[in-house]
Design an enzyme around this catalytic site. Structure first.
Site, PDB file in Angstrom:
ATOM      1  N   GLY A   1       0.803  -1.244   0.057  1.00 26.03           N
ATOM      2  CA  GLY A   1      -0.173  -0.003   0.076  1.00 26.03           C
ATOM      3  C   GLY A   1       0.866   1.172   0.008  1.00 26.03           C
ATOM      4  O   GLY A   1       1.842   1.334   0.968  1.00 26.03           O
TER       5      GLY A   1
ATOM      6  N   GLY B   1      -0.563   4.662   0.418  1.00 28.41           N
ATOM      7  CA  GLY B   1      -1.293   5.523   0.955  1.00 28.41           C
ATOM      8  C   GLY B   1      -0.425   6.612   1.957  1.00 28.41           C
ATOM      9  O   GLY B   1       0.750   6.524   1.685  1.00 28.41           O
ATOM     10  N   PHE B   2      -1.050   7.316   2.794  1.00 30.59           N
ATOM     11  CA  PHE B   2      -0.126   8.076   3.606  1.00 30.59           C
ATOM     12  C   PHE B   2       0.860   7.384   4.238  1.00 30.59           C
ATOM     13  O   PHE B   2       2.054   7.781   4.483  1.00 30.59           O
ATOM     14  CB  PHE B   2      -1.094   8.913   4.410  1.00 30.59           C
ATOM     15  N   GLY B   3       0.514   6.180   5.056  1.00 28.49           N
ATOM     16  CA  GLY B   3       1.518   5.508   5.632  1.00 28.49           C
ATOM     17  C   GLY B   3       2.689   4.823   5.155  1.00 28.49           C
ATOM     18  O   GLY B   3       3.612   5.115   5.159  1.00 28.49           O
TER      19      GLY B   3
ATOM     20  N   VAL C   1      -2.584  -7.709  -4.165  1.00 27.15           N
ATOM     21  CA  VAL C   1      -1.871  -8.544  -3.122  1.00 27.15           C
ATOM     22  C   VAL C   1      -3.034  -9.682  -2.561  1.00 27.15           C
ATOM     23  O   VAL C   1      -4.146  -9.130  -2.453  1.00 27.15           O
ATOM     24  CB  VAL C   1      -1.450  -7.794  -2.031  1.00 27.15           C
TER      25      VAL C   1
ATOM     26  N   GLU D   1     -18.494  17.344   4.289  1.00 27.45           N
ATOM     27  CA  GLU D   1     -17.987  18.152   3.041  1.00 27.45           C
ATOM     28  C   GLU D   1     -18.620  17.557   1.920  1.00 27.45           C
ATOM     29  O   GLU D   1     -19.067  18.911   1.077  1.00 27.45           O
ATOM     30  CB  GLU D   1     -16.296  17.545   3.186  1.00 27.45           C
TER      31      GLU D   1
ATOM     32  N   ASP E   1      -4.793   2.919   8.813  1.00 30.23           N
ATOM     33  CA  ASP E   1      -6.167   2.615   9.049  1.00 30.23           C
ATOM     34  C   ASP E   1      -6.238   1.032   9.491  1.00 30.23           C
ATOM     35  O   ASP E   1      -6.943   0.806  10.060  1.00 30.23           O
ATOM     36  CB  ASP E   1      -6.997   2.847   8.042  1.00 30.23           C
TER      37      ASP E   1
ATOM     38  N   ALA F   1      -4.877  10.530   8.505  1.00 31.59           N
ATOM     39  CA  ALA F   1      -3.489  10.474   8.068  1.00 31.59           C
ATOM     40  C   ALA F   1      -2.477  10.666   8.996  1.00 31.59           C
ATOM     41  O   ALA F   1      -1.451  10.191   8.976  1.00 31.59           O
ATOM     42  CB  ALA F   1      -3.818  11.458   6.702  1.00 31.59           C
TER      43      ALA F   1
END
Length: 456
Positions: A17, A19-21, A85, A176, A306, A323
């Site tokens: 992954g 993403g942010f991490g 995966v 939002e 997450d 995040a």
């Protein structure tokens, strides 16, 4: 085996992954004595907090995405493989993917989250979601397609259902996108569809809990509710949508809101991988980790973001799916992995809360900072814009987003009203092109609450 990855005498860290991490971890390992391999189903990093602006035509899709290989060009210990995966085999240190098997010395799960439909099959089948760029583009096309249909129908009931929009979930995403849709109803749709009576278009925000923006302060919750009321969004608290079929969003056995457009933003599950021990996977599919983000019982497998369920005294249900949590976990894990390669003990993770925020519409946002600091209005709106602009990956993306926002602000218009790929509900699939119902089961914590909307 190893999908043509080069041999290295250094330990191999495989990150699932980007993403942010995953992105932060790979960056922080740039000068570490390890080989870094990132595996992702997409070849780009997706800035999820702005997906709703792609869905409502405020931003281009490519202004919130950035190619993974371009981000890491020049990082000599970095390698990328585009793949799905399919599982992990911890006994042999093997990651199974759609392009072959990859051996690892250390495995880091940064797989993020998936939409949680709480086991409601009709909603999973028919509702729209906003978890990926394809989702956002589908939603944008679907809304404008339905307005085109509304022009053609002579049936007032059908027209009402085509124009109504129901957003389920009163967290930041739900708030939002509801605000953005309300602005679009006021400034954009009357220009494109002068033949329709936009006064009949209704936007509902349905939340099962007692307040919007549950994790935020009471002041932010009250401000957000007031802003949405000013925009004409009908907020319904203590209400759950029980099923969605035949152009009806039912909140009881017989009461419903007529709509073709239901946007599900009510919850997420962690995206745990098959092959992990059952004992470490929680009911909401997050993976239980210890204070240094090591998966319980697996010495060389870690999880961040997450998908990681790190329970603390202050957070008995696990750290929030935000995040900043993922990024802070990644930065510490990078240091801990280096320590492990040297035979040193890892350090425990401590989360530093830097605040949370949510935007409702132009000049209307709420911000909560540590120590009880709260502000709203245009100052909160400017803070939200600045933080998100600076967090976008890539100079070009920052410039494009700034220009698009400036154009929308001064013109009260959104130019990206394109149906570039017509969407039908039978096309609804996740990013892998298939359903993942095994990841979308109900959680024990979900409390739908009593119905509160009067009969539509």
């Amino acid at each position: 085996m190893d999908t043509n990855l080069p041999f290295s005498d250094k330990p191999r860290v495989v990150i699932v992954g980007c993403g942010f991490g995953g992105l932060q971890l790979a960056k922080d390992l740039a000068n570490a004595p390890v080989q870094v391999v990132v595996v992702d189903r997409n070849n780009y990093h997706n800035f999820q907090p702005l997906l709703y602006q792609v869905a409502t035509g405020a931003l281009e899709a490519d202004s919130i995405a950035y190619p993974v290989r371009k981000i890491f060009s020049g990082q000599r210990n970095f390698f990328f493989r585009l793949a799905d995966v399919t599982g992990v085999e911890s006994t042999t240190n093997t990651l199974h993917t759609s392009v072959g098997e990859i051996r690892y010395d250390y495995l880091v799960l940064a797989t993020g989250s998936l939409t949680n439909f709480f086991g409601i099959e009709s909603i999973e089948r028919n509702a729209m979601q906003i978890k990926s760029i394809p989702n956002a583009l589908n939603l944008r096309s679907f809304i404008f397609q339905n307005f085109e249909k509304a022009l053609l129908t002579a049936d007032p009931v059908e027209r009402q259902a085509l124009m109504n929009i129901v957003v389920v979930g009163g967290g930041p995403t739900g708030v939002e996108i509801s605000g953005s849709l309300a602005e679009m109803r006021k400034h954009v749709l009357p220009k494109d569809y002068p033949e329709l009576d936009l006064g009949q278009m209704q936007i509902f925000l349905v939340e099962a809990g007692p307040a919007l923006l549950g994790p935020m302060s009471p002041a932010s919750q009250a401000d957000a509710s007031r802003y949405l009321d000013e925009l004409g969004v009908q907020v319904r608290l203590g209400t759950s949508v029980k099923r969605f079929e035949d152009s009806k969003a039912y909140y009881s056995d017989t009461e419903f809101i007529p709509t073709e457009n239901l946007i599900w933003a009510a919850g997420v599950n962690g995206a745990a991988l098959p092959g992990l021990p059952d004992a470490v996977v929680t009911r909401n599919k997050r993976v239980t980790v210890n204070p240094w983000n090591q998966v319980e019982g697996l010495a060389n497998v870690f999880a961040i973001g997450d998908v990681a369920n790190l329970v603390t005294a202050d957070m008995p249900k696990g750290l929030p799916m935000l995040a900043p949590v993922a990024q802070q976990q990644a930065s510490l894990l990078a240091k801990n992995l280096v320590r492990l390669t040297k035979g040193e003990a890892p350090q425990p993770f401590e989360y530093t809360n830097k605040g949370v925020m949510a935007i409702v519409s132009r000049n209307k946002a709420v911000v909560d900072l540590p120590k009880g600091v709260h502000f709203n209005g245009i100052f909160g709106w400017a803070t939200w814009l600045f933080v998100h602009l600076m967090t976008l990956v890539g100079f070009r993306n920052k410039v494009v987003a700034f220009v698009d926002w400036a154009f929308s602000y001064f013109s009260s218009d959104q130019a990206l009203r394109l149906i570039i790929r017509p969407f039908k509900r039978r096309d609804m699939r996740d990013d892998q092109g298939k359903r993942t119902a095994e990841h979308l089961t109900a959680t024990a914590d979900y409390n739908p609450g009593p119905p509160a909307i009067q009969e539509a």
